[in-house]
Motif scaffolding. Structure first.
Motif, PDB file in Angstrom:
ATOM      1  N   SER A 155       0.792  -1.048   0.046  1.00 18.96           N
ATOM      2  CA  SER A 155      -0.087  -0.012   0.100  1.00 18.96           C
ATOM      3  C   SER A 155       0.894   1.225   0.096  1.00 18.96           C
ATOM      4  CB  SER A 155      -1.065  -0.162   1.170  1.00 18.96           C
ATOM      5  OG  SER A 155      -1.843  -1.223   1.165  1.00 18.96           O
ATOM      6  N   SER A 156       0.540   2.248   0.564  1.00 13.84           N
ATOM      7  CA  SER A 156       1.218   3.503   0.351  1.00 13.84           C
ATOM      8  C   SER A 156       1.155   4.258   1.526  1.00 13.84           C
ATOM      9  CB  SER A 156       0.848   4.701  -0.570  1.00 13.84           C
ATOM     10  OG  SER A 156       0.660   3.899  -1.722  1.00 13.84           O
ATOM     11  N   PHE A 157       1.277   3.688   2.896  1.00  9.99           N
ATOM     12  CA  PHE A 157       1.247   4.207   4.283  1.00  9.99           C
ATOM     13  C   PHE A 157       2.607   4.915   4.317  1.00  9.99           C
ATOM     14  CE2 PHE A 157      -1.893   0.699   4.448  1.00  9.99           C
ATOM     15  CZ  PHE A 157      -3.048   1.661   5.085  1.00  9.99           C
ATOM     16  N   GLN A 158       2.503   5.998   5.066  1.00  6.08           N
ATOM     17  CA  GLN A 158       3.624   6.995   5.515  1.00  6.08           C
ATOM     18  C   GLN A 158       3.852   6.851   6.945  1.00  6.08           C
ATOM     19  OE1 GLN A 158       2.302  10.544   3.536  1.00  6.08           O
ATOM     20  NE2 GLN A 158       2.193   9.546   1.301  1.00  6.08           N
ATOM     21  N   GLY A 159       4.942   7.732   7.312  1.00  9.57           N
ATOM     22  CA  GLY A 159       5.086   8.090   8.560  1.00  9.57           C
ATOM     23  C   GLY A 159       5.883   7.035   9.622  1.00  9.57           C
ATOM     24  N   THR A 160       5.850   7.355  10.817  1.00 10.95           N
ATOM     25  CA  THR A 160       6.443   6.376  11.660  1.00 10.95           C
ATOM     26  C   THR A 160       5.756   5.350  12.313  1.00 10.95           C
ATOM     27  OG1 THR A 160       6.429   8.046  13.457  1.00 10.95           O
ATOM     28  CG2 THR A 160       8.207   8.163  12.237  1.00 10.95           C
ATOM     29  N   LEU A 161       6.323   4.490  12.929  1.00 10.50           N
ATOM     30  CA  LEU A 161       5.465   3.333  13.600  1.00 10.50           C
ATOM     31  C   LEU A 161       5.096   4.060  14.899  1.00 10.50           C
ATOM     32  CD1 LEU A 161       7.791   0.206  12.647  1.00 10.50           C
ATOM     33  CD2 LEU A 161       5.428   0.910  11.498  1.00 10.50           C
ATOM     34  N   PRO A 162       3.845   3.927  15.335  1.00 11.94           N
ATOM     35  CA  PRO A 162       3.427   4.377  16.638  1.00 11.94           C
ATOM     36  C   PRO A 162       4.070   3.641  17.718  1.00 11.94           C
ATOM     37  CG  PRO A 162       1.737   4.237  15.040  1.00 11.94           C
ATOM     38  CD  PRO A 162       2.767   3.628  14.635  1.00 11.94           C
ATOM     39  N   THR A 163       4.807   4.335  18.442  1.00 10.35           N
ATOM     40  CA  THR A 163       5.231   3.491  19.914  1.00 10.35           C
ATOM     41  C   THR A 163       4.210   2.852  20.665  1.00 10.35           C
ATOM     42  OG1 THR A 163       4.991   5.754  21.198  1.00 10.35           O
ATOM     43  CG2 THR A 163       7.164   5.352  19.949  1.00 10.35           C
ATOM     44  N   THR A 164       2.990   3.525  20.659  1.00 12.39           N
ATOM     45  CA  THR A 164       1.594   2.931  21.313  1.00 12.39           C
ATOM     46  C   THR A 164       1.357   1.516  20.846  1.00 12.39           C
ATOM     47  OG1 THR A 164       0.115   3.984  19.713  1.00 12.39           O
ATOM     48  CG2 THR A 164       0.556   5.304  21.659  1.00 12.39           C
ATOM     49  N   MET A 165       1.903   1.241  19.788  1.00 21.50           N
ATOM     50  CA  MET A 165       1.580  -0.090  19.356  1.00 21.50           C
ATOM     51  C   MET A 165       2.131  -1.397  20.493  1.00 21.50           C
ATOM     52  SD  MET A 165       1.975  -0.180  15.267  1.00 21.50           S
ATOM     53  CE  MET A 165       1.555  -1.724  14.974  1.00 21.50           C
ATOM     54  N   GLY A 166       3.260  -1.066  20.924  1.00 24.01           N
ATOM     55  CA  GLY A 166       3.889  -1.836  21.965  1.00 24.01           C
ATOM     56  C   GLY A 166       3.184  -2.262  23.243  1.00 24.01           C
ATOM     57  N   ASN A 167       2.019  -1.273  23.395  1.00 24.90           N
ATOM     58  CA  ASN A 167       1.067  -1.668  24.532  1.00 24.90           C
ATOM     59  C   ASN A 167       0.390  -2.873  24.492  1.00 24.90           C
ATOM     60  OD1 ASN A 167       2.096   0.713  25.620  1.00 24.90           O
ATOM     61  ND2 ASN A 167       0.250   1.989  24.675  1.00 24.90           N
ATOM     62  N   ILE A 168       0.408  -3.539  22.965  1.00 24.52           N
ATOM     63  CA  ILE A 168      -0.583  -4.723  22.624  1.00 24.52           C
ATOM     64  C   ILE A 168       0.256  -5.897  23.214  1.00 24.52           C
ATOM     65  CG2 ILE A 168      -1.264  -6.195  20.881  1.00 24.52           C
ATOM     66  CD1 ILE A 168      -1.690  -3.775  19.109  1.00 24.52           C
ATOM     67  N   GLY A 169       1.520  -5.753  23.451  1.00 22.88           N
ATOM     68  CA  GLY A 169       2.469  -6.549  24.118  1.00 22.88           C
ATOM     69  C   GLY A 169       2.339  -8.134  23.501  1.00 22.88           C
ATOM     70  N   SER A 170       2.100  -8.972  24.434  1.00 26.12           N
ATOM     71  CA  SER A 170       1.824 -10.611  24.042  1.00 26.12           C
ATOM     72  C   SER A 170       0.783 -10.889  23.044  1.00 26.12           C
ATOM     73  CB  SER A 170       2.043 -11.282  25.311  1.00 26.12           C
ATOM     74  OG  SER A 170       1.064 -11.059  26.119  1.00 26.12           O
ATOM     75  N   ASN A 171      -0.089  -9.985  22.922  1.00 31.05           N
ATOM     76  CA  ASN A 171      -1.359 -10.196  21.949  1.00 31.05           C
ATOM     77  C   ASN A 171      -0.966 -10.247  20.527  1.00 31.05           C
ATOM     78  OD1 ASN A 171      -3.335 -10.730  24.068  1.00 31.05           O
ATOM     79  ND2 ASN A 171      -3.691  -8.645  24.298  1.00 31.05           N
ATOM     80  N   MET A 172       0.139  -9.472  20.339  1.00 28.21           N
ATOM     81  CA  MET A 172       0.421  -9.229  18.912  1.00 28.21           C
ATOM     82  C   MET A 172       1.086 -10.640  18.293  1.00 28.21           C
ATOM     83  SD  MET A 172       0.244  -7.601  16.196  1.00 28.21           S
ATOM     84  CE  MET A 172      -0.080  -5.739  16.709  1.00 28.21           C
ATOM     85  N   VAL A 173       0.604 -11.044  17.214  1.00 27.02           N
ATOM     86  CA  VAL A 173       1.252 -12.306  16.742  1.00 27.02           C
ATOM     87  C   VAL A 173       1.627 -12.012  15.277  1.00 27.02           C
ATOM     88  CG1 VAL A 173       0.643 -14.725  15.947  1.00 27.02           C
ATOM     89  CG2 VAL A 173      -0.537 -13.707  17.983  1.00 27.02           C
ATOM     90  N   GLN A 174       0.893 -11.326  14.554  1.00 23.51           N
ATOM     91  CA  GLN A 174       1.422 -11.101  13.068  1.00 23.51           C
ATOM     92  C   GLN A 174       1.447  -9.647  12.726  1.00 23.51           C
ATOM     93  OE1 GLN A 174      -1.867 -13.495  11.434  1.00 23.51           O
ATOM     94  NE2 GLN A 174      -0.490 -14.865  10.717  1.00 23.51           N
ATOM     95  N   LEU A 175       2.442  -9.002  12.237  1.00 22.78           N
ATOM     96  CA  LEU A 175       2.584  -7.691  11.858  1.00 22.78           C
ATOM     97  C   LEU A 175       3.304  -7.768  10.392  1.00 22.78           C
ATOM     98  CD1 LEU A 175       1.862  -4.945  13.350  1.00 22.78           C
ATOM     99  CD2 LEU A 175       4.024  -4.761  14.238  1.00 22.78           C
ATOM    100  N   PHE A 176       2.249  -7.313   9.532  1.00 27.20           N
ATOM    101  CA  PHE A 176       2.717  -7.301   7.953  1.00 27.20           C
ATOM    102  C   PHE A 176       2.787  -5.962   7.643  1.00 27.20           C
ATOM    103  CE2 PHE A 176       0.667 -11.572   8.538  1.00 27.20           C
ATOM    104  CZ  PHE A 176       1.739 -12.347   8.347  1.00 27.20           C
ATOM    105  N   MET A 177       3.878  -5.229   7.337  1.00 27.58           N
ATOM    106  CA  MET A 177       3.911  -3.664   6.907  1.00 27.58           C
ATOM    107  C   MET A 177       4.855  -3.378   5.630  1.00 27.58           C
ATOM    108  SD  MET A 177       3.500  -1.908  10.743  1.00 27.58           S
ATOM    109  CE  MET A 177       4.946  -2.640  11.436  1.00 27.58           C
ATOM    110  N   ASN A 178       5.462  -4.513   5.219  1.00 27.23           N
ATOM    111  CA  ASN A 178       6.261  -4.498   4.002  1.00 27.23           C
ATOM    112  C   ASN A 178       5.596  -3.707   2.935  1.00 27.23           C
ATOM    113  OD1 ASN A 178       5.164  -7.252   4.124  1.00 27.23           O
ATOM    114  ND2 ASN A 178       5.382  -6.983   2.028  1.00 27.23           N
ATOM    115  N   ASP A 179       6.566  -3.170   1.856  1.00 26.67           N
ATOM    116  CA  ASP A 179       6.208  -2.585   0.741  1.00 26.67           C
ATOM    117  C   ASP A 179       5.364  -1.346   0.963  1.00 26.67           C
ATOM    118  OD1 ASP A 179       7.158  -4.518  -1.366  1.00 26.67           O
ATOM    119  OD2 ASP A 179       6.644  -5.691   0.129  1.00 26.67           O
ATOM    120  N   ASN A 180       5.666  -0.253   1.845  1.00 31.64           N
ATOM    121  CA  ASN A 180       5.011   0.826   1.958  1.00 31.64           C
ATOM    122  C   ASN A 180       5.942   2.048   1.835  1.00 31.64           C
ATOM    123  OD1 ASN A 180       2.074   0.584   2.642  1.00 31.64           O
ATOM    124  ND2 ASN A 180       2.968  -1.233   3.791  1.00 31.64           N
ATOM    125  N   ASN A 181       5.646   2.962   2.584  1.00 31.99           N
ATOM    126  CA  ASN A 181       6.673   4.307   2.526  1.00 31.99           C
ATOM    127  C   ASN A 181       7.021   4.873   3.862  1.00 31.99           C
ATOM    128  OD1 ASN A 181       6.772   4.698  -0.433  1.00 31.99           O
ATOM    129  ND2 ASN A 181       4.757   5.616  -0.174  1.00 31.99           N
TER     130      ASN A 181
END
Length: 421
Positions: free
Chosen positions: A329-355
């Motif tokens: 896709s064409s997403f921009q900007g930085t990765l939010p630090t708040t995503m870390g709050n999800i902690g051990s619930n996060m299993v899959q994070l696919f963000m390749n091929d963006n900006n």
């Protein structure tokens, strides 16, 4: 010459035969269900659609064939069968005749010339057995059909409008991955199946020129909806998913041609947990996630028109996300630090091929159960991979890709699956 007699003779010169030479056999049998089916069951519309013609004028219509079957010995095998059961059997016969080995332009595309395969499983259909025993349907304790499951069962032809006559009991309708099709007018029928909790017709040939039919919004008990890979064109309208659909937890509408933004109404669905809209020509942003509180899995890959930043609500007001995929896709900007709050619930994070730009937040080290993390082909990303993140490869994380430029310090720890020098 003969003089005419002024009065008729007393008797005719030749007496008529005492009886006609051809005597009819027994009186023709009249099917007692014809009026009932034609006048009380066969018109399933709240409003008659334009160009509607009486199907019983055509003896080869599926409605006529179904009526002929009802009038046969197998159609109503038991005397005194309740009208509701007679109607139910006729509706199922309509489904059979409308979608069993029926040639259409779609089958012409899918199969060799002259070949239309039958259903994969039609056991006991159109037999004298109770319709509740026919394969791929199920009844409740009152002998009312509440499940029609035709998933991958090879249906062809046009899905019949008459199924709406089962709306008082039908809760699951699954037509997925078949060759059946439905005209634009079918949307009025969908909106009348108000007891559905599951509606699936993915990878069929259902047609709409105005996106998801807004009549879907009438299905207040719906929990699962899939219309992926059908022939839907037109903007995604929030009226199809009003917030009073409080039970709706799963929406899969990917691989269509919406060419629109994702309406905020999606995020306002109070119990939506799974939402898939990949490869649907979406544009705009994904800020609807700012309104979501229970999303577990969101995939919107292969939508180059999607841009903007990743909402900071992920990890704050939306702490439940475990699978997030925004690739190609064409997403921009930085990765939010708040995503870390999800902690051990996060299993899959696919963000390749963006900006995407900036660094990987150190807070990502809290993803202790993550299995896949892909960041490759985001050339604007900088810095190096935090040590706490790289260590995750010694746990469940077995798919970690990122730019070589941010992998340099950790190539010895196989942080990056891509071929870094």
């Amino acid at each position: 010459t003969l003089v005419p007699t002024p009065t008729p003779t007393t008797t005719p010169s030749t007496a008529p035969a005492s009886a006609p030479t051809l005597v009819p056999t027994t009186a023709p049998t009249t099917c007692i269900y014809v009026d009932f089916i034609m006048n009380e069951v066969a018109l399933p519309f709240n409003t008659i659609p334009p160009n509607f013609t009486n199907p019983f004028l055509d003896p080869d219509s599926y409605q006529s064939k179904a009526l002929d079957w009802i009038c046969s010995p197998d159609g109503v095998p038991a005397p005194g069968l309740p009208d509701e059961r007679v109607a139910q059997r006729w509706v199922l016969a309509c489904l059979y005749y409308a979608t069993f080995r029926v040639s259409t332009v779609f089958t012409d595309e899918a199969f060799p010339p002259g070949i239309v395969p039958p259903w994969f499983n039609s056991q006991r259909w159109l037999s004298s057995d109770s319709e509740c025993t026919w394969t791929r349907v199920d009844c409740n304790d009152n002998d009312q059909i509440f499940i029609i499951d035709m998933f991958e069962n090879g249906l062809t032809g046009e899905f019949p409008f008459e199924v709406v006559r089962l709306n008082s009991s039908l809760t699951i309708l699954d037509l997925g991955k078949t060759f059946s099709f439905a005209q634009i007018e079918f949307r009025t029928i969908l909106g009348q199946l108000t007891n559905l909790i599951e509606l699936r017709y993915e990878e069929t040939n259902f047609i709409s020129l105005t996106g998801i039919p807004t009549e879907i919004g009438n299905l207040k008990q719906l929990q699962f909806y899939s219309a992926a890979g059908v022939r839907y064109v037109g903007a995604l309208n929030g009226l199809a998913f009003p917030s009073d659909m409080i039970d709706l937890g799963n929406i899969d509408i990917e691989s269509n041609d919406f060419s629109s933004t994702i309406p905020d109404a999606i995020g306002l669905l109070p119990n939506l947990e799974y939402f898939y809209i990949r490869a649907s020509l979406m544009n705009g942003d994904i800020d609807f996630l700012n309104f979501s509180t229970k999303m577990i899995e969101f995939w919107c890959d292969e939508n180059p028109g999607l841009t903007g930043t990743i909402p900071s609500a992920i990890g704050t007001s939306l702490p439940t996300l475990s699978s997030f995929s925004i690739t190609e896709s064409s997403f921009q900007g930085t990765l939010p630090t708040t995503m870390g709050n999800i902690g051990s619930n996060m299993v899959q994070l696919f963000m390749n091929d963006n900006n995407l730009s900036g660094t990987i937040p150190t807070e990502f080290a809290q993803f202790t159960q993550i299995e896949q993390l892909t960041l490759l082909n985001n050339p604007l990303m900088t810095g190096t991979i935090p040590g706490g993140v790289c260590i995750l490869v010694f746990g469940p994380l077995d798919d970690f890709t990122a730019e070589c430029s941010i992998c340099d310090s950790f190539t010895d720890f196989i942080c990056c699956d891509n071929a870094c020098p």
